[in-house]
Write a protein that holds these residues in place. Structure first.
Motif, short mmCIF file in Angstrom:
data_model
loop_
_atom_site.label_atom_id
_atom_site.label_comp_id
_atom_site.label_asym_id
_atom_site.label_seq_id
_atom_site.Cartn_x
_atom_site.Cartn_y
_atom_site.Cartn_z
N THR A 1 0.86 -1.19 0.00
CA THR A 1 0.00 0.00 0.00
C THR A 1 0.90 1.24 0.00
OG1 THR A 1 -0.06 0.45 2.36
CG2 THR A 1 -1.63 -1.22 1.53
N CYS A 2 0.26 2.36 -0.18
CA CYS A 2 1.04 3.61 -0.21
C CYS A 2 1.55 3.98 1.17
CB CYS A 2 0.18 4.75 -0.75
SG CYS A 2 -0.29 4.48 -2.44
N GLU A 3 1.15 3.21 2.16
CA GLU A 3 1.61 3.51 3.52
C GLU A 3 2.89 2.76 3.86
OE1 GLU A 3 -1.90 2.60 5.74
OE2 GLU A 3 -2.79 4.55 5.32
N THR A 4 3.30 1.85 2.98
CA THR A 4 4.51 1.08 3.26
C THR A 4 5.58 1.40 2.23
OG1 THR A 4 3.04 -0.69 4.00
CG2 THR A 4 5.37 -1.26 3.74
N PRO A 5 6.56 2.19 2.63
CA PRO A 5 7.61 2.53 1.66
C PRO A 5 8.37 1.29 1.21
CG PRO A 5 7.75 3.90 3.65
CD PRO A 5 6.76 2.82 3.94
N PHE A 6 8.85 1.33 -0.02
CA PHE A 6 9.68 0.24 -0.54
C PHE A 6 11.10 0.46 0.00
CE2 PHE A 6 12.35 -2.22 -3.22
CZ PHE A 6 11.57 -3.24 -3.73
N VAL A 7 11.45 -0.31 1.00
CA VAL A 7 12.76 -0.13 1.64
C VAL A 7 13.81 -0.91 0.85
CG1 VAL A 7 14.09 -0.44 3.77
CG2 VAL A 7 11.65 0.18 3.87
N PRO A 8 14.84 -0.22 0.36
CA PRO A 8 15.83 -0.93 -0.46
C PRO A 8 16.69 -1.88 0.37
CG PRO A 8 16.43 1.39 -0.20
CD PRO A 8 15.12 1.23 0.47
N ASP A 9 17.06 -2.99 -0.25
CA ASP A 9 17.97 -3.95 0.37
C ASP A 9 19.40 -3.41 0.16
OD1 ASP A 9 19.75 -6.04 0.73
OD2 ASP A 9 18.47 -7.55 -0.24
N PRO A 10 20.14 -3.18 1.22
CA PRO A 10 21.48 -2.58 1.08
C PRO A 10 22.41 -3.39 0.19
CG PRO A 10 20.89 -2.85 3.41
CD PRO A 10 19.79 -3.47 2.62
N GLU A 11 22.22 -4.70 0.17
CA GLU A 11 23.10 -5.52 -0.68
C GLU A 11 22.83 -5.25 -2.16
OE1 GLU A 11 23.35 -9.73 0.04
OE2 GLU A 11 23.59 -9.38 2.20
N VAL A 12 21.56 -5.05 -2.48
CA VAL A 12 21.22 -4.73 -3.88
C VAL A 12 21.77 -3.34 -4.22
CG1 VAL A 12 19.34 -4.38 -5.53
CG2 VAL A 12 19.15 -6.18 -3.80
N THR A 13 21.61 -2.43 -3.30
CA THR A 13 22.14 -1.08 -3.52
C THR A 13 23.64 -1.16 -3.80
OG1 THR A 13 20.47 -0.21 -2.02
CG2 THR A 13 22.33 1.23 -2.49
N GLU A 14 24.31 -1.98 -3.04
CA GLU A 14 25.76 -2.13 -3.20
C GLU A 14 26.08 -2.71 -4.58
OE1 GLU A 14 27.57 -0.47 -1.17
OE2 GLU A 14 29.16 -1.12 -2.53
N ARG A 15 25.27 -3.71 -4.99
CA ARG A 15 25.49 -4.29 -6.32
C ARG A 15 25.30 -3.23 -7.42
NH1 ARG A 15 22.37 -7.19 -10.32
NH2 ARG A 15 20.48 -7.38 -9.07
N LEU A 16 24.29 -2.38 -7.22
CA LEU A 16 24.03 -1.34 -8.24
C LEU A 16 25.16 -0.32 -8.28
CD1 LEU A 16 20.18 -0.87 -7.82
CD2 LEU A 16 21.40 -2.07 -9.64
N ARG A 17 25.80 -0.12 -7.14
CA ARG A 17 26.98 0.76 -7.14
C ARG A 17 28.10 0.11 -7.96
NH1 ARG A 17 26.07 4.71 -3.49
NH2 ARG A 17 24.95 3.96 -1.69
N ARG A 18 28.31 -1.16 -7.72
CA ARG A 18 29.38 -1.86 -8.46
C ARG A 18 29.08 -1.87 -9.95
NH1 ARG A 18 28.81 -5.72 -4.45
NH2 ARG A 18 27.75 -7.16 -5.85
N GLU A 19 27.81 -2.01 -10.29
CA GLU A 19 27.45 -2.15 -11.71
C GLU A 19 27.16 -0.81 -12.38
OE1 GLU A 19 24.37 -5.13 -11.76
OE2 GLU A 19 25.77 -6.71 -11.17
N GLY A 20 27.29 0.27 -11.65
CA GLY A 20 27.28 1.60 -12.27
C GLY A 20 25.95 2.31 -12.35
N MET A 21 24.88 1.70 -11.81
CA MET A 21 23.61 2.43 -11.87
C MET A 21 23.57 3.53 -10.81
SD MET A 21 19.64 1.16 -11.67
CE MET A 21 19.52 0.21 -13.16
N ILE A 22 24.14 3.21 -9.66
CA ILE A 22 24.27 4.25 -8.64
C ILE A 22 25.74 4.69 -8.67
CG2 ILE A 22 24.03 4.83 -6.20
CD1 ILE A 22 21.98 2.58 -5.97
N GLN A 23 25.94 5.97 -8.90
CA GLN A 23 27.31 6.48 -9.04
C GLN A 23 27.59 7.53 -7.98
OE1 GLN A 23 28.15 7.56 -13.10
NE2 GLN A 23 27.50 5.56 -13.88
#
Ligand SMILES: Cc1cc2nc3c(=O)[nH]c(=O)nc-3n(C[C@H](O)[C@H](O)[C@H](O)COP(=O)(O)O)c2cc1C
Lengths: 261, 127
Positions: free
Chosen positions: A216-238
């Motif tokens: 629901t709109c009351e539950t934010p989508f909380v990112p998984d830090p491991e995925v965030t880290e992978r996206l840093r390695r793969e260049g989506m998050i710079q």
């Protein structure tokens, strides 16, 4: 370039090498990316006209200027004028039937040519096409999807691009011989970046859970830090901007062209 | 070119240094850290422009690019901004400048206005 890196590296580029033209081949790649974008009813919403800056006379170029888009028009060697064709519903009946024939829209999902003729066209598309607000809303989204593909293709081709408000649509219409049904979307300025392609770092964005939700709109989508880290390695998050030297970069570029500091 | 013509006049340097708009310009553009000679050169050019534009104070130049509405709301004045662009061009020509030097001079005045919230762009010199 890998997909995630393209997404991560895209910036609105405002400094172009004014002396380096863009190869027609690369523009074709951008247009093909736009043409491959997803679209409802398999319709042709989005239209574009590619123009070389130096092929426009000075009067036309001056007419395109507006307070927020002036320097960019001088620096970018290629302009892509994007439009939405407000007659986009024309031909959709046949296009949908083509998708039925190709089993893209299969009977397993309720589709048939009769359903297209009697229900989808007659009861949905045709009546909807008479309501301007709905038509414009749909057309704008569809064009946006095309334009976005083209922007990302530009990055993949080593180019820089930025969208701008299309100044003086009346002049654009006359000079480019734009059909009456084409509604101005955006002007895309394209060229080789003169600023570093990272353009001072990734732009500040609010965290994922500010804008996206789960359940629901009351539950934010909380990112998984491991995925965030992978996206840093793969260049989506710079690396986030501004880089420590960004102000100097902009100052030096300004001095190159005598622009305000 | 400008249809507004101004005679060159004089404006005391003290006035220009004390101007809040000039202080804002220097602080926002990072010129506070510039050398004394560079700051002097910037002030001299702005002072000359103020004189050319009818002996107006720097803050007055900024104000002329805005419309102050009822209740103090501030909006950009299209006419004011256009006249300012024309005056800048006329000033550059009056000083006998053209090409890169002319662009730099005009954009130096624009920098003063931009850092005071007047949105305007100049034309880059690269041809
Ligand atoms: C639809 C659209 C219209 C825009 N219009 C302008 C514009 O008129 N002038 C401009 O300088 N930038 C324009 N931009 C660029 C944004 O200001 C830019 O997205 C912003 O700087 C955020 O940075 P990014 O695109 O590098 O992530 C536009 C961007 C989009 C997507």
């Amino acid at each position: 370039m890998e997909f995630k890196e393209v997404i991560g590296l895209r910036r609105s580029i405002r400094w172009f090498k004014p002396w380096q033209p863009v190869e027609r081949e690369k523009i074709q790649v951008m247009l093909e990316a736009a043409n491959r974008s997803s679209r409802s009813m398999n319709a042709d919403y989005c239209k574009a006209v590619v123009v070389n800056r130096d092929d426009l006379d000075q009067e036309t170029r001056d007419a395109l200027r507006n307070p927020t888009t002036t320097v960019d028009l001088d620096l970018a060697p290629t302009y892509i004028f994007w439009f939405t064709d407000m007659d986009y519903e024309v031909g959709t009946q046949d296009r949908l039937k083509e998708l039925v024939q190709h089993k893209v829209l299969p009977p397993s999902h309720g589709w048939s040519e009769a359903y297209v003729d009697e229900v989808v066209w007659g009861q949905v598309i045709e009546p909807m096409s008479k309501v301007f607000a709905i038509k414009q809303w749909m057309g704008s989204i569809e064009s946006g999807i095309c334009i976005c593909n083209a922007l990302n293709a530009a990055v993949d081709e080593g180019l820089g691009a930025c969208l701008h408000a299309m100044g003086n649509p009346a002049v654009v219409k006359e000079v480019l011989k734009v059909p009456d049904s084409w509604f101005p979307a955006w002007l895309m300025l394209v060229g080789y970046p003169l600023e570093d392609r990272e353009a001072g770092g990734q732009r500040p964005r609010r965290p994922l859970d500010t804008n996206f939700f789960e359940g629901t709109c009351e539950t934010p989508f909380v990112p998984d830090p491991e995925v965030t880290e992978r996206l840093r390695r793969e260049g989506m998050i710079q690396e986030a901007g501004p880089f420590p030297w960004r102000a100097d970069e902009v100052r030096m570029l300004s001095r190159m062209f005598g622009l305000p500091e | 070119m400008s249809d507004v013509s101004y005679e060159e006049g004089s404006l005391p340097s003290d006035g220009i240094v004390a101007s809040p708009a000039v202080a804002r310009w220097f602080s926002s553009a990072g010129y506070d850290a510039a050398s004394e000679a560079d700051r002097r050169a910037l002030l001299d050019d702005l002072e000359a422009f103020c004189a050319y534009a009818g002996d107006r104070e720097p803050d007055e130049l900024v104000r002329s690019c805005f419309r102050i509405g009822e209740g103090g709301t501030k909006a950009i004045s299209v006419k004011g901004r256009r006249e300012m662009q024309e005056t800048i061009e006329a000033f550059v020509a009056h000083r006998g400048l053209s090409g890169h030097a002319g662009t730099v001079m005009g954009n130096r005045i624009r920098s003063f206005l931009i850092h005071n919230g007047v949105f305007m762009q100049g034309v880059p010199s690269f041809r």
